[in-house]
Design a protein around this motif. Structure first.
Motif, short mmCIF file in Angstrom:
data_model
loop_
_atom_site.label_atom_id
_atom_site.label_comp_id
_atom_site.label_asym_id
_atom_site.label_seq_id
_atom_site.Cartn_x
_atom_site.Cartn_y
_atom_site.Cartn_z
N MET A 193 0.85 -1.20 0.00
CA MET A 193 0.00 0.00 0.00
C MET A 193 0.88 1.24 0.00
SD MET A 193 -3.18 -1.15 2.42
CE MET A 193 -2.26 -1.94 3.71
N ALA A 194 0.89 1.91 -1.15
CA ALA A 194 1.74 3.08 -1.32
C ALA A 194 1.24 4.22 -0.44
CB ALA A 194 1.73 3.51 -2.78
N GLY A 195 2.13 5.14 -0.13
CA GLY A 195 1.76 6.30 0.67
C GLY A 195 2.21 6.15 2.11
N GLY A 196 3.09 5.19 2.38
CA GLY A 196 3.68 5.08 3.71
C GLY A 196 3.05 4.05 4.62
N ALA A 197 1.96 3.40 4.16
CA ALA A 197 1.27 2.44 5.04
C ALA A 197 2.13 1.22 5.35
CB ALA A 197 -0.04 2.00 4.40
N THR A 198 2.83 0.72 4.30
CA THR A 198 3.51 -0.57 4.47
C THR A 198 4.96 -0.37 4.94
OG1 THR A 198 3.95 -0.62 2.07
CG2 THR A 198 2.02 -1.79 2.86
N THR A 199 5.07 -0.01 6.20
CA THR A 199 6.39 0.18 6.81
C THR A 199 7.12 -1.17 6.86
OG1 THR A 199 5.45 -0.32 8.97
CG2 THR A 199 5.52 2.02 8.34
N PRO A 200 8.46 -1.15 6.92
CA PRO A 200 9.20 -2.41 7.09
C PRO A 200 8.70 -3.18 8.32
CG PRO A 200 10.71 -0.66 6.49
CD PRO A 200 9.38 0.00 6.71
N GLU A 201 8.27 -2.46 9.37
CA GLU A 201 7.78 -3.12 10.59
C GLU A 201 6.49 -3.90 10.30
OE1 GLU A 201 8.87 0.03 10.41
OE2 GLU A 201 10.70 -0.22 11.61
N SER A 231 4.08 -7.23 2.36
CA SER A 231 4.46 -6.63 1.07
C SER A 231 4.77 -5.16 1.23
CB SER A 231 3.33 -6.77 0.04
OG SER A 231 2.79 -8.06 0.05
N LEU A 232 5.91 -4.77 0.70
CA LEU A 232 6.33 -3.37 0.72
C LEU A 232 5.88 -2.69 -0.58
CD1 LEU A 232 8.26 -1.10 1.97
CD2 LEU A 232 10.00 -2.02 0.42
N ALA A 233 5.23 -1.52 -0.46
CA ALA A 233 4.87 -0.74 -1.65
C ALA A 233 6.07 0.12 -2.02
CB ALA A 233 3.66 0.14 -1.35
N GLY A 234 6.60 -0.09 -3.23
CA GLY A 234 7.84 0.59 -3.59
C GLY A 234 7.66 1.77 -4.52
N VAL A 235 6.46 1.95 -5.07
CA VAL A 235 6.29 2.91 -6.17
C VAL A 235 6.76 4.32 -5.86
CG1 VAL A 235 3.84 3.34 -5.60
CG2 VAL A 235 4.68 3.87 -7.87
N MET A 236 6.49 4.80 -4.65
CA MET A 236 6.81 6.19 -4.32
C MET A 236 8.25 6.34 -3.80
SD MET A 236 3.82 7.54 -4.81
CE MET A 236 2.89 8.68 -3.85
N LEU A 237 8.97 5.23 -3.68
CA LEU A 237 10.31 5.29 -3.08
C LEU A 237 11.38 5.48 -4.15
CD1 LEU A 237 9.98 2.30 -0.54
CD2 LEU A 237 9.43 4.72 -0.16
N SER A 238 12.34 6.35 -3.86
CA SER A 238 13.48 6.51 -4.76
C SER A 238 14.22 5.18 -4.77
CB SER A 238 14.40 7.61 -4.25
OG SER A 238 14.98 7.19 -3.03
N PRO A 239 15.01 4.89 -5.81
CA PRO A 239 15.77 3.63 -5.82
C PRO A 239 16.59 3.44 -4.55
CG PRO A 239 15.87 4.67 -7.98
CD PRO A 239 15.15 5.64 -7.08
N GLU A 240 17.19 4.52 -4.03
CA GLU A 240 18.02 4.39 -2.82
C GLU A 240 17.17 4.01 -1.62
OE1 GLU A 240 17.91 7.40 -4.66
OE2 GLU A 240 19.48 6.54 -5.93
N LYS A 241 16.02 4.68 -1.47
CA LYS A 241 15.13 4.42 -0.34
C LYS A 241 14.54 3.00 -0.44
CE LYS A 241 12.77 5.94 3.26
NZ LYS A 241 13.43 5.79 4.55
N LEU A 242 14.24 2.60 -1.68
CA LEU A 242 13.69 1.26 -1.91
C LEU A 242 14.69 0.21 -1.41
CD1 LEU A 242 11.45 -0.48 -3.24
CD2 LEU A 242 12.66 -0.24 -5.40
N ARG A 243 15.95 0.39 -1.78
CA ARG A 243 17.01 -0.54 -1.36
C ARG A 243 17.11 -0.56 0.17
NH1 ARG A 243 21.02 -2.19 -4.65
NH2 ARG A 243 20.95 -0.37 -5.99
N GLU A 244 17.06 0.64 0.76
CA GLU A 244 17.19 0.78 2.21
C GLU A 244 16.05 0.04 2.93
OE1 GLU A 244 17.83 5.00 3.19
OE2 GLU A 244 16.62 4.59 4.98
N GLU A 245 14.83 0.21 2.41
CA GLU A 245 13.68 -0.43 3.09
C GLU A 245 13.73 -1.95 2.93
OE1 GLU A 245 9.91 1.42 3.24
OE2 GLU A 245 10.92 3.21 4.01
N ILE A 246 14.15 -2.43 1.76
CA ILE A 246 14.27 -3.88 1.57
C ILE A 246 15.29 -4.43 2.58
CG2 ILE A 246 15.05 -5.71 -0.03
CD1 ILE A 246 13.94 -3.94 -2.34
#
Ligand SMILES: Cc1cc2nc3c(=O)[nH]c(=O)nc-3n(C[C@H](O)[C@H](O)[C@H](O)COP(=O)(O)O)c2cc1C
Length: 354
Positions: free
Chosen positions: A15-23, A36-51
């Motif tokens: 769920m994009a928009g910050g709902a699907t936190t890593p926690e 499931s992590l929503a990645g659409v709004m995340l920059s490539p760097e942030k996406l990597r960091e959250e994964i």
């Protein structure tokens, strides 16, 4: 077809928009579902960091989701008209006149490269079809691929492209419609009617999404041939979900179905709780520029509204059964859902032998 990704056939929707936190993602996966992590709004760097963050919180399978986005162009006059229409709402929030955004969305190709490098166990896609060669690259990286469909032709297209699982999105679903073949109005079939059609049409396992909030809904979807369910709105009110507290409160107080499908926030049809933004922008529904342009144009409004606690100008994506939301920690919600599903199936057995 069996579902073998996790012990329980329950996916927490990206769920994009910050709902699907890593926690949230990790809590669901640790409880035996698929976070499931929503990645659409995340920059490539942030996406990597959250994964990588998710990997520190769980060693169980999890999923990462992207919107398949193609470059879009907009005429200057259309862009200016769209910004002009938003001006009164910006003014009400104390924002200066809007400027054309530097970029309309994150770079999909760059996000995809992050997935290929980070290799999450499962990846899922929304909005459009991924070409077969990209699906193949993800397979080579060891990722299972889930594609989203809202009707049979889309389901068959994803099967043809090599997807391992198909997520059938019913009209009840919160958030954006996944329709990519034909107009969305022709793909507003409820999950009860959609699921058996899709299950009969494809050989890959089908995951049911839309309006499923408890064990009754899960049992019904499984009986209709789903191999698993994907639930979004039900997880929004978990303490781990990263949405605004006022949005959580609104979901927990919802009665009946106050949702509407609207293009006004993002330029693509999406189901949300009706609010003043939607009502005031409704007359321009057909003129709003396509996703991701309108989405970028409303970004500051949504951020400012969240900061000021002005629910009437936030995008409140939610499904038609939001009134069944509960405030439970994610792990307890998964456990409760499994228990309720057993009870629902047991009751059915009883009804047959009454
Ligand atoms: C707040 C919210 C955001 C969503 N964002 C995404 C997303 O980023 N990617 C995606 O594939 N689906 C997204 N969806 C749709 C879900 O995958 C799923 O289809 C939907 O939640 C199912 O309906 P339900 O909300 O009634 O459970 C979103 C749904 C909601 C409620």
């Amino acid at each position: 077809m069996p579902y073998t990704l996790t012990p329980h056939p329950i996916l927490q929707a990206p769920m994009a928009g910050g709902a699907t936190t890593p926690e949230l993602v990790a809590a669901v996966s640790n409880a035996g579902g698929l976070g499931s992590l929503a990645g659409v709004m995340l920059s490539p760097e942030k996406l990597r960091e959250e994964i990588r963050k998710i990997r520190t919180l769980t060693d169980r399978p999890f999923s990462v989701n992207l919107f398949v986005l193609k470059p879009v162009a907009v005429a200057q006059a259309e862009l200016e008209a769209a910004m002009e229409r938003l001006q009164p709402i910006r003014a009400e929030l104390g924002l200066p006149p809007g400027k054309a955004p530097v970029k309309f969305s994150e770079d999909f190709e760059a996000q995809l490269e992050v997935l290929l490098e980070e290799k999450p166990p499962v990846v899922s896609f929304h909005f459009d079809l991924l070409p077969a060669r990209q699906v193949e690259r993800l397979h080579q990286a060891g990722c299972k691929v889930i594609g989203t469909a809202t009707h049979v032709a889309e389901a068959m297209a994803w099967q043809e492209a090599g997807a391992d699982y198909l997520c059938a999105q019913g009209a009840e679903a919160g958030g954006h419609r996944g329709t990519f073949i034909g107009p969305f109005e022709h793909a507003m079939t409820g999950i009860l009617a959609l699921l058996p059609q899709v299950v009969e049409a494809v050989k890959i396992p089908v995951i049911a999404a839309g309006g499923i909030m408890d064990g009754r809904g899960i049992a019904a979807a499984l009986l209709l041939g789903a191999s698993a369910v994907q639930m979004g709105t039900a997880f929004l009110t978990c303490p781990e979900a990263g949405i605004h507290p006022l949005f959580k409160q609104a979901l927990l107080q919802t009665k009946g179905d106050p949702t509407v499908v609207t293009r006004t926030f993002s330029g693509r049809p999406a189901r949300a709780l009706r609010n003043a933004f939607i009502e005031r922008m409704q007359p321009y529904e057909a003129q709003v520029p396509p996703y991701p342009i309108q989405n970028a144009l409303t970004a500051e409004i949504r951020q400012a509204a969240a900061k000021a606690g002005r629910l009437e100008f936030m995008s409140l994506w939610a499904g038609q059964a939001a009134c069944l939301c509960r405030s439970l920690p994610a792990a307890l919600l998964v456990e409760t859902l499994v228990q309720e599903t057993h009870e629902a199936l047991y009751r059915l057995e009883g009804a047959l032998h009454a």
